[in-house]
Structures are given as structure tokens and as C-alpha cells.
Design a protein around this motif. Structure first.
Motif, short mmCIF file in Angstrom:
data_model
loop_
_atom_site.label_atom_id
_atom_site.label_comp_id
_atom_site.label_asym_id
_atom_site.label_seq_id
_atom_site.Cartn_x
_atom_site.Cartn_y
_atom_site.Cartn_z
N THR A 177 23.49 -15.15 100.39
CA THR A 177 22.91 -16.46 100.08
C THR A 177 21.39 -16.42 100.23
O THR A 177 20.66 -16.91 99.39
CB THR A 177 23.49 -17.53 101.03
OG1 THR A 177 24.88 -17.31 101.12
CG2 THR A 177 23.21 -18.91 100.52
N LYS A 178 20.93 -15.74 101.28
CA LYS A 178 19.48 -15.72 101.53
C LYS A 178 18.74 -15.01 100.40
O LYS A 178 17.72 -15.49 99.91
CB LYS A 178 19.19 -15.03 102.86
CG LYS A 178 17.72 -15.20 103.24
CD LYS A 178 17.28 -14.28 104.34
CE LYS A 178 15.76 -14.24 104.37
NZ LYS A 178 15.25 -13.18 105.21
N THR A 180 18.60 -17.03 97.27
CA THR A 180 17.62 -18.11 97.44
C THR A 180 16.20 -17.59 97.29
O THR A 180 15.36 -18.21 96.62
CB THR A 180 17.79 -18.78 98.82
OG1 THR A 180 19.17 -18.98 99.05
CG2 THR A 180 17.06 -20.09 98.89
N ALA A 210 15.49 -16.90 93.68
CA ALA A 210 15.33 -18.15 92.95
C ALA A 210 13.97 -18.76 93.25
O ALA A 210 13.27 -19.25 92.35
CB ALA A 210 16.44 -19.12 93.32
N LEU A 211 13.57 -18.67 94.52
CA LEU A 211 12.28 -19.23 94.93
C LEU A 211 11.13 -18.51 94.21
O LEU A 211 10.24 -19.14 93.63
CB LEU A 211 12.14 -19.07 96.45
CG LEU A 211 10.94 -19.72 97.11
CD1 LEU A 211 11.03 -21.24 96.99
CD2 LEU A 211 10.86 -19.33 98.57
#
Lengths: 167, 122
Positions: A5-6, A9, A12-13
Motif C-alpha cells: 500500500t505504501k 501511494t 501515485a503521489l
């Protein structure tokens, strides 16, 4: 890099940051329109940052997301070809030079800037069926160098602050 | 240790910039020195040669491109040199280009895919 998940993320960031950089540059007037191809290429800050933070794989994934979204929003098939050619050549030379461990982030970024322009010149030669545009390479080598210095310095800052945020 | 490493890399960076700039300068000089005066002005659109003029002609013509003929570049040939006087493209790069007369010199309008080049015919 595992699919966690990290990591998703973080990717995506960085994709969002890269798209915003491209967007800012698309709405700004050209710096010096007398010579084509003069662009700082702010989104390359993200490419250089990811190349140093992770690897060429992560840098390429984020760059392709950015290139495709920006082409859909503002460009066309032509600009897409130019962007991809520029990116592929620049990321390849940057990865090679980074692996030699002989150059700083700024040096690697300079080579990336120049090779980005070289990739676009090659595409222009092929698409327009004219070798004479090679003439512009001297100008684009200088502007690529200047852009590379700026991008390299900005990437160092980006690396520093993203480490502080533990991204 | 770290500092000397940084200095060494800085020096290598400068060498890299030197190599890049001298390579492109060498390429540019080779390009420049091998140029001769041309005698034809050819206009190609989308990579295909469409018009050809003698460089000694006096020409003022509109090059119309685009699917509906919406794009225009005004080509001028005068005193053995060719240049673009006006264009409807957004960047106006071709308009800012200096007049061309040497074999191989080009003016490119990327948005309209127009290339004006000097060629040599016997």
C-alpha cells in the motif's frame, strides 16, 4: 520494490507531482520561442528523484503515467511520440551514468537533459524526413545543459525533503 | 572523505559538460563547413516535397496546410535567400528564423509540418 500500500501511494503521489509540473509548464508561455525545444522540463525533477530514490523501473512507470495523461489532456499523437523518445533516451543515459558512480546528481541530470533533446531531434529527423534539423543540436545541447543543472539542483532538494517525510 | 568525493564528482561533471558541448560543437562545425550555396528552394509538407523554386526567383507565396487548409505560412524568396514572412502557427519559430541560402539549410514549422529547405541541383 514490493507491491505494498505504501509503495502504491508513493508512486501515485509522485505521479501527481509530475503531472502538476507538466501542467504548470504547459500553461506558462514559452520562455524563448525563437528557438524550438527550449523547456526546463520540470517533470524531470520527479524522474531524477525516483531514479536516485528507487530505480529506473519506478522512474519509468511514473514518467509513462505522466506522459500519457499529459498527452491525453493537452497533446496529440505527435507530442506523445516526442515525449516518449526524449524520455527513453534521457532515462537510459541517466541510469548508465548513475551506475558508474562518477557523477553527481547534477551531472547525471545534465546528460539527461541533453539526451532528452537528442531523442526529440532524432524523432523530428525521422518524422519530417530531413536530416538538416541536426543543425539545432548545438543550441539544444546548451539549453539541455542549463535545464539539466536546474533540474539536478531541484532534484537534490526533492530527495532531501522526501527523505525527511520518510516517503 | 565525503567532501573530497563531492569535489571529484563536481570535477567529473565539468568534464562531462565539456565533452557534451565539444561534441555538439564539432558536429555543428562539420555541418557548417560542408555547406555550399544551394540553387533550389524546396518546400515539403508532411515529409513529401510539394513545391520547388529556383533561388534566383522572386517569390511571395502562401503555403497552405492542414486538413481544411486552415494553416498558412508565407514564404518569400528574394535576393537569393528564402524566409518565412508570416505564419498562423502558435510559436512563430519559422518567422523568427534568419533567411536561408546554403545547401542543406532549413526552416521548419513543426506545428504545420512544413519544411523549407535549400537544395543543390545540377
Amino acid at each position: 520494490m514490493k507491491i505494498e500500500t505504501k509503495n502504491i501511494t508513493v508512486m501515485a503521489l509522485f505521479s501527481a507531482v509530475a503531472i502538476i509540473f507538466s501542467y504548470i509548464e504547459a500553461i506558462l508561455p514559452p520562455i524563448w520561442s525563437a528557438i524550438p525545444g527550449i523547456k526546463v522540463g520540470l517533470a524531470n525533477i520527479v524522474t531524477v528523484t525516483l531514479l536516485y530514490k528507487f530505480s529506473i523501473k519506478e522512474a519509468s512507470i511514473v514518467a509513462f503515467i505522466r506522459i500519457i495523461i499529459i498527452a491525453l489532456l493537452f497533446g496529440n499523437a505527435m507530442t506523445l511520440i516526442y515525449s516518449i523518445a526524449g524520455f527513453v533516451l534521457s532515462v537510459a543515459i541517466m541510469d548508465i551514468l548513475k551506475r558508474t558512480n562518477l557523477f553527481s546528481t547534477v551531472g547525471v541530470s545534465i546528460a539527461g537533459g541533453v539526451f532528452h533533446n537528442l531523442g526529440q531531434i532524432i524523432v523530428a529527423m525521422l518524422l519530417l524526413q530531413t536530416k538538416e534539423i541536426g543543425y539545432y543540436m548545438i543550441v539544444l545541447a546548451i539549453t539541455g545543459t542549463v535545464a539539466g543543472i536546474l533540474i539536478g539542483i531541484a532534484s537534490n532538494l526533492m530527495l532531501k525533503y522526501s527523505n525527511k517525510l520518510r516517503l | 572523505m565525503l567532501k573530497s568525493d563531492g569535489l571529484k564528482k563536481g570535477k567529473n561533471d565539468l568534464i562531462l559538460v565539456g565533452i557534451i558541448l565539444s561534441l555538439s560543437l564539432v558536429g555543428f562545425l562539420i555541418f557548417k563547413l560542408t555547406m555550399k550555396d544551394g540553387n533550389r528552394i524546396s518546400v515539403s509538407i508532411n515529409g513529401e516535397e510539394k513545391y520547388s523554386y529556383s533561388i534566383t526567383d522572386n517569390v511571395e507565396t502562401d503555403i497552405i496546410t492542414g486538413d481544411n487548409g486552415e494553416n498558412k505560412n508565407v514564404l518569400i524568396i528574394k535576393d537569393g535567400k528564402a524566409y518565412i514572412k508570416g505564419a498562423t502557427c502558435p510559436d512563430k519559430i519559422c518567422v523568427g528564423h534568419r533567411p536561408i541560402s546554403k545547401d542543406g539549410e532549413t526552416i521548419v514549422c513543426l506545428p504545420h509540418k512544413v519544411v523549407v529547405s535549400v537544395t543543390e541541383e545540377k
